[in-house]
Design a protein around this motif. Structure first.
Motif, PDB file in Angstrom:
ATOM      1  N   TRP A  76     -75.514  26.805 -38.098  1.00  0.00           N
ATOM      2  CA  TRP A  76     -74.635  26.783 -36.924  1.00  0.00           C
ATOM      3  C   TRP A  76     -74.277  25.290 -36.781  1.00  0.00           C
ATOM      4  N   VAL A  77     -75.331  24.533 -36.342  1.00  0.00           N
ATOM      5  CA  VAL A  77     -74.965  23.182 -36.005  1.00  0.00           C
ATOM      6  C   VAL A  77     -74.490  22.285 -37.263  1.00  0.00           C
ATOM      7  N   ASN A  78     -75.175  22.445 -38.443  1.00  0.00           N
ATOM      8  CA  ASN A  78     -74.453  21.594 -39.281  1.00  0.00           C
ATOM      9  C   ASN A  78     -72.827  22.290 -39.749  1.00  0.00           C
ATOM     10  N   HIS A  79     -72.764  23.360 -39.225  1.00  0.00           N
ATOM     11  CA  HIS A  79     -71.396  24.055 -39.638  1.00  0.00           C
ATOM     12  C   HIS A  79     -70.494  23.166 -38.491  1.00  0.00           C
ATOM     13  N   HIS A  80     -70.831  22.991 -37.523  1.00  0.00           N
ATOM     14  CA  HIS A  80     -69.886  22.121 -36.601  1.00  0.00           C
ATOM     15  C   HIS A  80     -69.922  20.777 -36.805  1.00  0.00           C
ATOM     16  N   VAL A  81     -71.160  20.515 -37.440  1.00  0.00           N
ATOM     17  CA  VAL A  81     -71.112  18.764 -38.197  1.00  0.00           C
ATOM     18  C   VAL A  81     -69.702  18.756 -39.113  1.00  0.00           C
ATOM     19  N   MET A  82     -69.548  19.853 -39.865  1.00  0.00           N
ATOM     20  CA  MET A  82     -68.504  19.686 -40.906  1.00  0.00           C
ATOM     21  C   MET A  82     -67.130  19.928 -40.150  1.00  0.00           C
ATOM     22  N   PHE A  83     -67.033  20.735 -39.581  1.00  0.00           N
ATOM     23  CA  PHE A  83     -65.725  21.112 -38.935  1.00  0.00           C
ATOM     24  C   PHE A  83     -65.282  20.272 -37.757  1.00  0.00           C
ATOM     25  N   ASP A  84     -66.220  19.515 -37.288  1.00  0.00           N
ATOM     26  CA  ASP A  84     -65.764  18.522 -36.123  1.00  0.00           C
ATOM     27  C   ASP A  84     -64.912  17.418 -36.795  1.00  0.00           C
ATOM     28  N   HIS A  85     -64.993  17.253 -38.237  1.00  0.00           N
ATOM     29  CA  HIS A  85     -64.571  16.014 -38.959  1.00  0.00           C
ATOM     30  C   HIS A  85     -63.466  16.734 -39.860  1.00  0.00           C
ATOM     31  N   ILE A  86     -63.420  18.150 -39.879  1.00  0.00           N
ATOM     32  CA  ILE A  86     -62.477  18.679 -41.008  1.00  0.00           C
ATOM     33  C   ILE A  86     -61.061  19.116 -39.939  1.00  0.00           C
ATOM     34  N   HIS A  87     -60.008  18.277 -40.274  1.00  0.00           N
ATOM     35  CA  HIS A  87     -58.762  18.494 -39.148  1.00  0.00           C
ATOM     36  C   HIS A  87     -58.022  19.697 -39.626  1.00  0.00           C
ATOM     37  N   SER A  88     -57.973  20.155 -40.986  1.00  0.00           N
ATOM     38  CA  SER A  88     -57.092  21.157 -41.306  1.00  0.00           C
ATOM     39  C   SER A  88     -57.752  21.924 -42.719  1.00  0.00           C
ATOM     40  N   ALA A  89     -57.654  23.300 -42.757  1.00  0.00           N
ATOM     41  CA  ALA A  89     -58.077  24.113 -43.317  1.00  0.00           C
ATOM     42  C   ALA A  89     -57.163  24.718 -44.361  1.00  0.00           C
ATOM     43  N   ASP A  90     -57.215  24.719 -45.786  1.00  0.00           N
ATOM     44  CA  ASP A  90     -56.410  25.406 -46.653  1.00  0.00           C
ATOM     45  C   ASP A  90     -57.163  26.899 -47.215  1.00  0.00           C
ATOM     46  N   ARG A  91     -56.622  27.505 -47.971  1.00  0.00           N
ATOM     47  CA  ARG A  91     -57.040  28.769 -48.396  1.00  0.00           C
ATOM     48  C   ARG A  91     -58.357  28.707 -49.089  1.00  0.00           C
ATOM     49  N   LEU A  92     -58.534  27.531 -49.883  1.00  0.00           N
ATOM     50  CA  LEU A  92     -59.829  27.461 -50.600  1.00  0.00           C
ATOM     51  C   LEU A  92     -61.028  27.240 -49.561  1.00  0.00           C
ATOM     52  N   VAL A  93     -60.767  26.515 -48.452  1.00  0.00           N
ATOM     53  CA  VAL A  93     -61.728  26.443 -47.397  1.00  0.00           C
ATOM     54  C   VAL A  93     -61.976  27.658 -46.653  1.00  0.00           C
TER      55      VAL A  93
END
Length: 223
Positions: A76-93
């Protein structure tokens, strides 16, 4: 230059890019349910005539619960680490994140199998391999999502620079190998394999210094 960047985004074959906040909210919900289900796998002793002994014999369930709870919390923590820096998500994400959540939702079952094998004294080797494979899949997906998102910085926010993105990659990359080695050791000695997998916990709870430095630099550069 800006129009060209916009054209590249709209022409991507992966699909439209979306605000990732709904991805994070949905993921938080799935992870919260998975981590809560863990305690339901601890069954009270049926014979209460010697309750203290019966509770003590449940140590494999307590161990599996504690390790799995901390590992899912770590995800959960590392998921937030990723998505704190991912500003947009396409269909593959979205697809990769769905597969990641599928693995996480499966972990309470893998934990129950592990506890049951150690409690019965039969099938421990198979159980640790089954448990380890469940985690290896999730660890691989973490790497795939992050490497895809940071490729060309197309999906990354300006809150993190190249050095910070690399620091996160360096933290994520050893995870599949670490768990695979623990799983392999579990074939030879199940308890030692479980200890090695559990040793994964304190290391991955440590802050990622390169990420912190990157965010600090980004904030300092703001007017």
């Amino acid at each position: 230059m800006a129009p060209a960047r916009d054209d590249a985004r709209t022409s991507t074959p992966i699909g439209a890019e979306r605000d990732p906040r709904r991805v994070v909210a949905f993921s938080d919900g799935v992870i919260a349910i998975a981590i809560t289900l863990l305690v339901l796998e601890i069954r009270p002793p049926e014979d209460t005539r010697d309750l203290l002994k019966g509770l003590g014999e449940l140590w494999p369930s307590y161990t599996a619960y504690g390790i799995t709870f901390l590992l899912i919390g770590q995800m959960w923590v590392n998921h937030h680490v990723m998505f704190d820096h991912i500003h947009s998500a396409d269909r593959l994400v979205l697809l990769l994140n769905t597969l990641l959540l599928m693995h996480i939702a499966f972990l309470p079952f893998a934990s129950a199998v592990l506890a049951g094998a150690f409690e019965s004294g039969h099938g421990e080797r198979t159980a640790i391999v089954f448990y380890g494979i469940s985690y290896v899949g999730a660890a691989i997906l973490f790497n795939v999502i992050w490497e895809y998102a940071r490729h060309g910085r197309r999906l990354l926010a300006p809150t993190i620079d190249v050095a910070g993105a690399r620091a996160i990659s360096r933290r994520f990359r050893p995870a599949p190998v670490w768990i695979a080695v623990g799983t392999g050791l579990g074939v030879l000695h199940p308890l030692l394999g479980l200890v090695l997998v559990a040793a994964f916990i304190p290391f991955y709870w440590l802050p990622i210094k390169g990420e912190i430095a990157s965010v600090k630099r980004a904030r300092e550069s703001l007017p």
